[in-house]
Design an enzyme around this catalytic site. Sequence first.
Site, mmCIF file in Angstrom:
data_model
loop_
_atom_site.group_PDB
_atom_site.id
_atom_site.type_symbol
_atom_site.label_atom_id
_atom_site.label_comp_id
_atom_site.label_asym_id
_atom_site.label_seq_id
_atom_site.Cartn_x
_atom_site.Cartn_y
_atom_site.Cartn_z
ATOM 1 C CB CYS A 39 -0.984 -0.053 1.158
ATOM 2 S SG CYS A 39 -2.357 1.122 0.977
ATOM 3 C CG HIS A 96 -4.108 -3.531 2.532
ATOM 4 N ND1 HIS A 96 -3.196 -3.155 3.487
ATOM 5 C CD2 HIS A 96 -4.683 -2.386 2.083
ATOM 6 C CE1 HIS A 96 -3.215 -1.842 3.630
ATOM 7 N NE2 HIS A 96 -4.109 -1.350 2.782
ATOM 8 C CD GLU A 104 -2.161 -6.415 4.737
ATOM 9 O OE1 GLU A 104 -2.397 -5.261 5.128
ATOM 10 O OE2 GLU A 104 -1.612 -6.658 3.637
#
Length: 196
Positions: free
Chosen positions: A76, A176, A178
């Site tokens: 990001c 993202h 994750e």
Amino acid sequence: MIAIINTGCANINSVRFAFERLGVTPEIISDPSQLNGFERAILPGVGHANVAMKRLEEQGWREAIEQYERPLMGICLGMQLLCDYSEEGKIEGLGVINGQVTQLQTGKLTSPHMGWNTIQTVKQHPLTAGIVPDDQVYFVHSFAHTVNSSTLAQCEYGQPFSAIVANDNYAGMQFHPEKSAKVGAKLLNNFMQWQV
């Protein structure tokens, strides 16, 4: 061994948990002198580019990141800081990935770009192995890297922009991973396997 760089400009726990789900226990580091002790590193980031870049400079990360010769990936805002320049705050980035970060021209679409979107592979690369055209990842951003020779995968939201970039041992993901479920886990695993 993987390091997560802590500059105070990111929620690093979600990144750490994502690697732990892959069976890897990263170490969070706050001292640039620690970086060379790790086989690969992550630079996460959220917030304003000007504030984050100032912290990187003040804490001595610029030289450590520029001299790092193993795989390092920004996520990001962390990705945007690796680039040459960002319109957000009109700041010079670390310059290890070629390209400009500009404000997304979303037209009638809501800004920031927030939510799931499809990515399209532009170049074959170890980081994009196994990614197919319908794969979706999770974005939260209003600035983005302009598509150029560093772009491995792109997305569209009002305009095309880079979703994954790479240059030498440096890489970045605008979304993202994750928070991107199975696709994100695949991408993080690709990063763990990436040899430069």
